[in-house]
Design a protein around this motif. Structure first.
Motif, PDB file in Angstrom:
ATOM      1  N   LYS A  13      19.405 -14.145 -48.375  1.00 56.19           N
ATOM      2  CA  LYS A  13      20.032 -15.301 -48.787  1.00 56.19           C
ATOM      3  C   LYS A  13      18.598 -16.256 -48.603  1.00 56.19           C
ATOM      4  O   LYS A  13      18.602 -16.938 -49.668  1.00 56.19           O
ATOM      5  N   TYR A  14      17.817 -16.057 -47.596  1.00 53.99           N
ATOM      6  CA  TYR A  14      16.899 -16.916 -47.347  1.00 53.99           C
ATOM      7  C   TYR A  14      15.621 -16.976 -48.590  1.00 53.99           C
ATOM      8  O   TYR A  14      15.242 -17.943 -48.959  1.00 53.99           O
ATOM      9  N   LEU A  15      15.392 -15.656 -48.952  1.00 52.07           N
ATOM     10  CA  LEU A  15      14.486 -15.366 -49.782  1.00 52.07           C
ATOM     11  C   LEU A  15      15.031 -15.937 -51.066  1.00 52.07           C
ATOM     12  O   LEU A  15      14.217 -16.660 -51.836  1.00 52.07           O
ATOM     13  N   GLU A  16      16.392 -15.736 -51.429  1.00 53.79           N
ATOM     14  CA  GLU A  16      16.777 -16.412 -52.785  1.00 53.79           C
ATOM     15  C   GLU A  16      16.471 -18.126 -52.770  1.00 53.79           C
ATOM     16  O   GLU A  16      16.198 -18.721 -53.619  1.00 53.79           O
ATOM     17  N   ASN A  17      16.964 -18.562 -51.504  1.00 54.05           N
ATOM     18  CA  ASN A  17      16.863 -20.106 -51.352  1.00 54.05           C
ATOM     19  C   ASN A  17      15.440 -20.553 -51.715  1.00 54.05           C
ATOM     20  O   ASN A  17      15.274 -21.556 -52.334  1.00 54.05           O
ATOM     21  N   LYS A  18      14.599 -19.824 -51.125  1.00 59.69           N
ATOM     22  CA  LYS A  18      13.358 -20.315 -51.011  1.00 59.69           C
ATOM     23  C   LYS A  18      12.586 -20.355 -52.137  1.00 59.69           C
ATOM     24  O   LYS A  18      12.014 -21.193 -52.880  1.00 59.69           O
ATOM     25  N   GLU A  19      13.003 -19.184 -52.988  1.00 60.48           N
ATOM     26  CA  GLU A  19      12.199 -19.207 -54.272  1.00 60.48           C
ATOM     27  C   GLU A  19      12.783 -20.030 -55.248  1.00 60.48           C
ATOM     28  O   GLU A  19      12.151 -20.753 -56.153  1.00 60.48           O
ATOM     29  N   LEU A  20      14.183 -20.467 -55.183  1.00 60.70           N
ATOM     30  CA  LEU A  20      14.958 -21.675 -55.897  1.00 60.70           C
ATOM     31  C   LEU A  20      14.171 -22.932 -55.639  1.00 60.70           C
ATOM     32  O   LEU A  20      13.930 -23.772 -56.527  1.00 60.70           O
ATOM     33  N   ARG A  21      14.003 -23.042 -54.375  1.00 57.91           N
ATOM     34  CA  ARG A  21      13.329 -24.367 -53.836  1.00 57.91           C
ATOM     35  C   ARG A  21      11.800 -24.620 -54.389  1.00 57.91           C
ATOM     36  O   ARG A  21      11.528 -25.692 -54.895  1.00 57.91           O
ATOM     37  N   GLU A  22      10.880 -23.558 -54.255  1.00 62.63           N
ATOM     38  CA  GLU A  22       9.994 -23.693 -54.603  1.00 62.63           C
ATOM     39  C   GLU A  22       9.579 -23.744 -56.257  1.00 62.63           C
ATOM     40  O   GLU A  22       8.689 -24.581 -56.792  1.00 62.63           O
ATOM     41  N   GLU A  23      10.755 -23.325 -57.042  1.00 59.97           N
ATOM     42  CA  GLU A  23      10.713 -23.550 -58.495  1.00 59.97           C
ATOM     43  C   GLU A  23      10.985 -24.923 -58.804  1.00 59.97           C
ATOM     44  O   GLU A  23      10.478 -25.426 -59.763  1.00 59.97           O
ATOM     45  N   ASN A  24      12.060 -25.301 -58.034  1.00 60.25           N
ATOM     46  CA  ASN A  24      12.407 -26.919 -58.326  1.00 60.25           C
ATOM     47  C   ASN A  24      11.238 -27.712 -57.975  1.00 60.25           C
ATOM     48  O   ASN A  24      11.072 -28.815 -58.676  1.00 60.25           O
ATOM     49  N   GLN A  25      10.446 -27.467 -56.725  1.00 62.49           N
ATOM     50  CA  GLN A  25       9.281 -28.261 -56.594  1.00 62.49           C
ATOM     51  C   GLN A  25       8.146 -28.263 -57.522  1.00 62.49           C
ATOM     52  O   GLN A  25       7.822 -29.212 -58.158  1.00 62.49           O
ATOM     53  N   ARG A  26       8.146 -26.970 -58.340  1.00 58.97           N
ATOM     54  CA  ARG A  26       7.159 -27.048 -59.418  1.00 58.97           C
ATOM     55  C   ARG A  26       7.669 -27.780 -60.485  1.00 58.97           C
ATOM     56  O   ARG A  26       6.743 -28.634 -61.290  1.00 58.97           O
ATOM     57  N   VAL A  27       8.721 -27.835 -60.815  1.00 57.64           N
ATOM     58  CA  VAL A  27       9.282 -28.427 -61.887  1.00 57.64           C
ATOM     59  C   VAL A  27       9.130 -29.891 -61.793  1.00 57.64           C
ATOM     60  O   VAL A  27       8.931 -30.869 -62.493  1.00 57.64           O
ATOM     61  N   ASN A  28       9.686 -30.472 -60.487  1.00 58.51           N
ATOM     62  CA  ASN A  28       9.576 -31.884 -60.073  1.00 58.51           C
ATOM     63  C   ASN A  28       8.123 -32.230 -60.074  1.00 58.51           C
ATOM     64  O   ASN A  28       7.672 -33.592 -60.624  1.00 58.51           O
ATOM     65  N   VAL A  29       7.134 -31.472 -59.788  1.00 56.91           N
ATOM     66  CA  VAL A  29       5.802 -31.927 -59.748  1.00 56.91           C
ATOM     67  C   VAL A  29       5.190 -32.166 -61.126  1.00 56.91           C
ATOM     68  O   VAL A  29       4.664 -32.998 -61.362  1.00 56.91           O
ATOM     69  N   GLU A  30       5.574 -31.111 -62.011  1.00 55.25           N
ATOM     70  CA  GLU A  30       5.410 -31.463 -63.456  1.00 55.25           C
ATOM     71  C   GLU A  30       5.663 -32.561 -64.133  1.00 55.25           C
ATOM     72  O   GLU A  30       5.355 -33.195 -64.800  1.00 55.25           O
ATOM     73  N   LYS A  31       6.928 -33.002 -63.869  1.00 57.02           N
ATOM     74  CA  LYS A  31       7.607 -34.157 -64.266  1.00 57.02           C
ATOM     75  C   LYS A  31       6.925 -35.444 -63.912  1.00 57.02           C
ATOM     76  O   LYS A  31       6.640 -36.320 -64.433  1.00 57.02           O
ATOM     77  N   ALA A  32       6.667 -35.340 -62.342  1.00 60.05           N
ATOM     78  CA  ALA A  32       5.959 -36.608 -61.689  1.00 60.05           C
ATOM     79  C   ALA A  32       4.414 -36.562 -62.478  1.00 60.05           C
ATOM     80  O   ALA A  32       4.065 -37.856 -62.784  1.00 60.05           O
ATOM     81  N   GLN A  33       3.803 -35.483 -62.917  1.00 61.57           N
ATOM     82  CA  GLN A  33       2.570 -35.508 -63.718  1.00 61.57           C
ATOM     83  C   GLN A  33       2.636 -36.166 -64.989  1.00 61.57           C
ATOM     84  O   GLN A  33       1.723 -37.132 -65.371  1.00 61.57           O
ATOM     85  N   ASN A  34       3.679 -35.892 -65.507  1.00 59.29           N
ATOM     86  CA  ASN A  34       3.861 -36.517 -66.787  1.00 59.29           C
ATOM     87  C   ASN A  34       4.148 -38.129 -67.010  1.00 59.29           C
ATOM     88  O   ASN A  34       3.541 -38.823 -67.481  1.00 59.29           O
ATOM     89  N   THR A  35       4.994 -38.265 -65.663  1.00 56.20           N
ATOM     90  CA  THR A  35       5.220 -39.855 -65.525  1.00 56.20           C
ATOM     91  C   THR A  35       3.802 -40.439 -64.939  1.00 56.20           C
ATOM     92  O   THR A  35       3.585 -41.616 -65.377  1.00 56.20           O
ATOM     93  N   PHE A  36       3.239 -39.772 -64.178  1.00 48.24           N
ATOM     94  CA  PHE A  36       1.760 -40.366 -63.655  1.00 48.24           C
ATOM     95  C   PHE A  36       0.974 -40.681 -64.913  1.00 48.24           C
ATOM     96  O   PHE A  36       0.446 -41.619 -64.717  1.00 48.24           O
TER      97      PHE A  36
END
Length: 618
Positions: A232-255
């Motif tokens: 379950k940890y591996l699943e959660n970690k993968e999901l968290r890191e994918e969300n982080q990548r999406v958020n960074v991309e959004k922040a880069q567009n805003t930036f």
């Protein structure tokens, strides 16, 4: 009931942030694991909870009515005391209850109260409990001075004492180090009990999978909480890191938009929206955030192995009457991947030393191919000079490493093994235990071996390093021999096992460790079945001599149902066995399938034995 509260703890090591404002709670019955990269504060957190180190900020609190028991990497014992004296220490609650009971028998104290306390602590058979648990950890000499014990024996003694003390909450730092497979599996079963509350640091992924119901992860100083086991940890970690990548991309567009707006404004203008200016810095920080995805990627261009690699013919090795190898023979093939398992002291390391030529054997013959270049990782070889810089340790071996396409410099190789450029110029003395082992492993690989021997390589390595080491070893084209107590590591990397069974006998088992344990349990059950069948055969004469009774209606119904159940269970077992041998690739599915097969075998044992009993009267 809450056992432990950790509130906003922060800790630095020099200028390096280990963790910041971490908060978590552990309640009765919870089994929590703490995982993080080496050198990021796991052991420091344990020391804070022990009261051995102060935090920079924050606090923690154990419930006033509970007792915490700690297992640390290097137990602190009085070397002049015996094993028995060390076990019977002054604050042992069972010892205190026994003394109180003896005093009450002499008329000093409340006898009923003393007896109740003995019942509560199950102290009546304490001597037997001591012997049982110490025997599980291969400690038999109660009169041995602790000072004469090895580091591994001391660690096992500390674990035995902790289990005997039965604290309300166990806090364990790498409990499986220095334990053999049997000890680990016994400890896993013990800690799985529902009434045990647990916080532990471990890299043993089967432990994390089978015991824990929550995993805490420290990553870049931040604490993440994951409900569930390792899968379950591996699943959660993968999901968290994918969300982080999406958020960074959004922040880069805003930036980009905010940066364009900032540049359009005249410098002398003072009417900018101050909130937007302030927000710009926040957006900039989010857009430039780095998502660490470092891997040990290094395709070593190893020396080619010839047709003849290594042959062992009828090797015999003994120390007095202690036979370690008895006519052991094996011919290594190109690309062979062997795991070596067995009890501590059974001869595993002796075989490795015979292979590399550092230990003599009593009789037999070793034939070594001319092209073999050994790389040998062992605990005794971990002798790095404290006053050397990390990069100099590698440069002393080679300035460059030949890889698939060209070469890598010593600095490039270090970076791929997770040593940042700044860390490379630190002294070895500043490295954590796991970082030292990673560096030592790299010194072995820099020698470009084509026959790699790893003796307990997983000790003190964090899970990230283990994962990338496994990826590297999966691609290694040479011969690989691994001695390890890490069952997950062995299952992933080996194709067959040398099982040291004692008295010089070594079984060559085709399959991984999990498959070996299944077969061993089946052999043990078959032995029990054979014994029961023999007992039934012996009783047939008596049954035949006695007047033959008829089955009751209830027994006839039971007999028919047993036949149906046995047929269905055998069909299910056949289907699952076929799936296990080829179809399954997911580790969690393999584990569940193997567990179900084991349950079926146990059920079949009981039903077949009952069927035999009833069939006597048909």
């Amino acid at each position: 009931m809450n056992y432990l509260t950790v509130n906003s703890l922060s800790k630095y090591y020099g200028d390096k942030l280990l963790f910041e404002n971490i908060t978590f709670f552990i309640d009765k019955g919870q089994k929590v694991a703490l995982i993080a990269k080496n050198g990021t504060g796991k052991s420091s957190l344990i020391k804070i909870l022990q009261g051995l180190e102060p935090p920079e900020s924050g606090d923690f609190k154990f419930h006033k009515d509970i007792k915490a028991g700690f297992l640390v990497q290097e137990p602190d014992f009085d070397d002049n005391k015996t094993v028995y004296q060390t076990i019977m220490h002054a604050d042992n609650p069972i010892l205190m209850a026994s003394l109180e009971y003896e005093q009450a028998l002499d008329g000093h104290g409340d006898l009923q109260n003393a007896m109740n306390k003995m019942d509560e602590l199950e102290a009546w058979d304490y001597e037997q409990q001591v012997k049982l648990i110490l025997s599980k950890f291969l400690i038999f000499d109660f009169d041995q001075k602790v000072g004469t014990m090895s580091g591994g024996q001391k660690k096992r003694l500390a674990l035995a004492i902790l289990l005997l003390d039965r604290p309300d909450i166990f806090i364990l730092d790498e409990p499986t180090n220095h334990l053999d497979m049997d000890m680990i599996e016994w400890l896993e079963e013990y800690l799985s009990k529902n009434n045990i509350t647990l916080l532990m640091i471990t890299h043993d992924r089967y432990f994390l999978e089978n015991i824990c119901n929550e995993i805490l992860e420290i990553d870049n100083g931040i604490l993440y909480k994951h409900k569930g086991n390792y899968s379950k940890y591996l699943e959660n970690k993968e999901l968290r890191e994918e969300n982080q990548r999406v958020n960074v991309e959004k922040a880069q567009n805003t930036f980009r938009k905010e940066l364009e707006w900032m540049r359009r404004q005249p410098k002398a203008r003072t009417t900018k929206a101050q909130s937007r200016v302030d927000n710009f810095e926040n957006v900039k920080a989010a857009a430039t955030a780095k998502i660490e995805d470092k891997k040990v990627e290094i395709e070593v261009k190893m020396q080619r192995l010839g047709g003849k690699i290594l042959e062992l013919h009828n090797i015999h090795k003994a120390y007095g009457e202690n036979v370690l190898l008895d006519k052991f023979s094996h011919k290594f093939q190109r690309g062979e991947r062997v795991g070596i398992v067995g009890r501590n002291g059974s001869g595993k390391s002796t075989l490795l030393n015979i292979i590399i030529g550092t230990e003599k054997f009593d009789s037999g013959n070793v034939v070594l191919g001319e092209t073999v270049a050994f790389g040998y990782y062992n605990q005794k070889g971990l002798q790095l000079k404290e006053d050397k810089r990390v990069i100099d340790v590698i440069k002393d071996i080679a300035e460059f490493l030949p890889v698939g396409k060209g070469t890598l410099s010593a600095s490039q190789v270090l970076e791929r093994f997770l040593f940042t450029p700044s860390q490379q110029y630190n002294l070895v003395s500043t490295l954590s235990g796991g970082e030292r082992r990673r560096l030592y492993l790299l010194t072995i690989l820099m020698k470009n071996p084509n026959f790699l021997i790893l003796d307990e390589p997983t000790n003190d390595l964090d899970i990230l390093t283990l994962q990338v080491l496994e990826d590297f070893l999966m691609d290694f084209k040479g011969c690989l021999v691994i001695v390890s107590h890490d069952r997950y590591f062995l299952d992933k990397l080996t194709e067959h096992l040398f099982v040291f069974e004692g008295n010089g006998k070594v079984r060559d088992f085709l399959g991984n460790y999990n498959e070996y344990r299944l077969q061993l349990k089946e052999e043990q059950r078959q032995a029990v079945r054979d014994e029961k069948s023999l007992q039934l055969e012996n009783s047939k004469t008596a049954v035949a001599a006695a007047p033959k009774r008829k089955l009751s209606f209830k027994e006839q119904t039971e007999f028919k149902q047993l036949e149906k159940d046995i047929e269905l269970l055998n069909k299910e077992k056949a289907v699952l066995t076929e799936k296990l041998s080829g179809e399954l690739s997911n580790h969690e599915e393999i584990q569940k399938t193997a567990q179900r097969i084991e349950e079926i075998i146990l059920s079949l044992d009981d039903k077949e034995l009952r069927w035999l009993e009833l069939s006597e009267f048909i």
